[in-house]
Design an enzyme around this catalytic site. Structure first.
Site, PDB file in Angstrom:
ATOM      1  N   ASN A   9     -12.363 -28.352  18.045  1.00 44.80           N
ATOM      2  CA  ASN A   9     -13.459 -28.431  16.984  1.00 44.80           C
ATOM      3  C   ASN A   9     -14.390 -27.038  16.843  1.00 44.80           C
ATOM      4  O   ASN A   9     -15.311 -26.976  17.552  1.00 44.80           O
ATOM      5  CB  ASN A   9     -14.523 -29.660  16.963  1.00 44.80           C
ATOM      6  CG  ASN A   9     -15.420 -29.897  16.099  1.00 44.80           C
ATOM      7  OD1 ASN A   9     -15.497 -29.140  14.942  1.00 44.80           O
ATOM      8  ND2 ASN A   9     -16.459 -30.536  16.443  1.00 44.80           N
ATOM      9  N   LYS A  11     -16.357 -25.797  14.786  1.00 46.68           N
ATOM     10  CA  LYS A  11     -17.673 -26.200  14.199  1.00 46.68           C
ATOM     11  C   LYS A  11     -17.816 -24.945  13.343  1.00 46.68           C
ATOM     12  O   LYS A  11     -16.881 -24.303  12.441  1.00 46.68           O
ATOM     13  CB  LYS A  11     -18.762 -26.212  15.005  1.00 46.68           C
ATOM     14  CG  LYS A  11     -18.367 -27.024  16.198  1.00 46.68           C
ATOM     15  CD  LYS A  11     -19.696 -27.722  17.017  1.00 46.68           C
ATOM     16  CE  LYS A  11     -19.260 -28.719  18.086  1.00 46.68           C
ATOM     17  NZ  LYS A  11     -20.303 -29.349  18.610  1.00 46.68           N
ATOM     18  N   HIS A  88     -18.548 -37.140  12.801  1.00 49.15           N
ATOM     19  CA  HIS A  88     -19.226 -36.614  14.154  1.00 49.15           C
ATOM     20  C   HIS A  88     -20.644 -36.569  14.106  1.00 49.15           C
ATOM     21  O   HIS A  88     -21.374 -36.718  13.215  1.00 49.15           O
ATOM     22  CB  HIS A  88     -18.688 -35.033  13.907  1.00 49.15           C
ATOM     23  CG  HIS A  88     -19.136 -34.086  15.130  1.00 49.15           C
ATOM     24  ND1 HIS A  88     -20.472 -33.686  15.520  1.00 49.15           N
ATOM     25  CD2 HIS A  88     -17.830 -33.756  16.217  1.00 49.15           C
ATOM     26  CE1 HIS A  88     -20.198 -33.149  16.550  1.00 49.15           C
ATOM     27  NE2 HIS A  88     -18.799 -33.007  17.104  1.00 49.15           N
ATOM     28  N   GLU A  90     -22.896 -34.599  14.840  1.00 51.63           N
ATOM     29  CA  GLU A  90     -23.688 -33.644  13.981  1.00 51.63           C
ATOM     30  C   GLU A  90     -23.869 -33.997  12.456  1.00 51.63           C
ATOM     31  O   GLU A  90     -24.781 -33.654  11.752  1.00 51.63           O
ATOM     32  CB  GLU A  90     -23.172 -32.053  14.370  1.00 51.63           C
ATOM     33  CG  GLU A  90     -23.389 -31.541  15.691  1.00 51.63           C
ATOM     34  CD  GLU A  90     -22.567 -30.671  16.078  1.00 51.63           C
ATOM     35  OE1 GLU A  90     -21.684 -30.193  15.643  1.00 51.63           O
ATOM     36  OE2 GLU A  90     -22.693 -30.609  17.392  1.00 51.63           O
ATOM     37  N   GLU A 157     -17.637 -39.689  21.848  1.00 52.69           N
ATOM     38  CA  GLU A 157     -18.481 -38.367  22.038  1.00 52.69           C
ATOM     39  C   GLU A 157     -20.023 -38.801  22.013  1.00 52.69           C
ATOM     40  O   GLU A 157     -20.783 -38.991  21.479  1.00 52.69           O
ATOM     41  CB  GLU A 157     -18.330 -37.484  20.795  1.00 52.69           C
ATOM     42  CG  GLU A 157     -17.042 -36.864  20.545  1.00 52.69           C
ATOM     43  CD  GLU A 157     -17.088 -35.511  19.991  1.00 52.69           C
ATOM     44  OE1 GLU A 157     -16.492 -34.412  20.681  1.00 52.69           O
ATOM     45  OE2 GLU A 157     -17.908 -35.340  18.932  1.00 52.69           O
ATOM     46  N   GLY A 163     -22.357 -30.305  23.747  1.00 51.09           N
ATOM     47  CA  GLY A 163     -23.121 -29.052  23.518  1.00 51.09           C
ATOM     48  C   GLY A 163     -24.081 -28.976  24.579  1.00 51.09           C
ATOM     49  O   GLY A 163     -24.846 -27.919  24.759  1.00 51.09           O
ATOM     50  N   SER A 202     -18.969 -31.501  26.047  1.00 49.34           N
ATOM     51  CA  SER A 202     -18.739 -30.630  27.285  1.00 49.34           C
ATOM     52  C   SER A 202     -17.616 -30.626  28.083  1.00 49.34           C
ATOM     53  O   SER A 202     -17.814 -30.502  29.324  1.00 49.34           O
ATOM     54  CB  SER A 202     -20.189 -30.846  28.219  1.00 49.34           C
ATOM     55  OG  SER A 202     -21.534 -30.624  27.183  1.00 49.34           O
TER      56      SER A 202
END
Ligand code: PGA
Length: 242
Positions: A9, A11, A88, A90, A157, A163, A202
């Site tokens: 991914n 991003k 996701h 985000e 996730e 991150g 991560s």
């Protein structure tokens, strides 16, 4: 029995040069990897590097119409996306996507013949409150209410691990993956055994092996480490040894 799968991914990062680097190493990644570049690069990626397996990072819940800035799942399929990330964290946090919208996007992807990768995960506050299991189940119930389970990937996730450099321990990750597999079994026992469940948050070459060793972890959804082809390759090698 389940094929391993590792999805990159990117991003809001990467370009055709990075795609080229992946394409040149693809023979050591092939059959277990897919990359999700920013959608503007999909078409060129497919044309220049037809052997890459591609995905998009998002799609509209709509098929067409007055939805400025949106991309439909059909359009993404046309430019080569086999997968699309949906829900996701985000997108949920920064773009206010709720479970109802996520469910409509899953349906839109499946109608377009694109495999949705449904992302679920709890926040740090939810984990500290001991609510992780109920949060994940609620996200599955809502996001997959109408879904065709025969064409689906799920990524767990934990939001607190994305991150941040914090990774769920292999035991923490396996516990949630087993919960997800159990939920799927209640819907369809045979399909539940074949649905790929990915861990994301991560993942790095140093921790990939112990995560992928877990019984219900079939691969990973990789953010930061997928911007470095050597790290991504090492992660793919770890899943191969599963
Ligand atoms: P990360 O991102 O690997 O950088 O934690 C994972 C993701 O957001 O899919």
């Amino acid at each position: 029995m389940r094929q391993p799968l590792v999805i990159a991914n990117w991003k809001l990062n990467g370009d055709l040069e990075l795609a080229k680097a992946f394409a040149e190493r693809w023979s050591s990644l092939a059959s277990k990897a897919a990359i999700c570049p920013p959608a503007v690069f999909l078409s060129d990626c497919k044309r220049l590097f037809p052997h890459l397996v591609l995905g998009a990072q998002n799609c509209s819940a709509e098929q067409s119409g007055a939805f400025t800035g949106e991309l439909s799942a059909d359009m993404l399929a046309t430019v080569g996306a086999d997968y699309v990330l949906i829900g996701h964290s985000e997108r949920r946090a920064l773009f206010h996507e709720n479970d109802a919208l996520v469910a409509r996007k899953v349906a839109a992807a499946q109608n377009a013949g694109v495999t949705p990768v449904l992302c679920v995960g709890e926040t740090l506050e939810q984990r500290q409150a001991g609510a992780e299991a109920s949060v994940i189940i609620a996200q599955l119930e809502a996001g997959l209410a109408q879904a065709d389970l025969s064409r689906l990937v799920i990524a767990y996730e934990p939001v607190w691990a994305i991150g941040t450099g914090e990774t769920a321990s292999p035991e923490q990750a396996q516990e949630i993956h087993a919960l997800i597999r159990g939920w799927l079994k209640q819907r369809n026992a045979s399909l539940a055994e074949s649905i790929q469940l990915l861990y994301g948050g991560s993942v790095k070459p140093a921790n990939a092996g112990e995560l992928f060793e877990q019984q219900d972890i079939d691969g990973g959804l990789i953010g930061g480490a997928s911007l470095d082809v050597e790290q991504f390759e090492a992660i793919c090698k770890a899943v191969q040894d599963k």
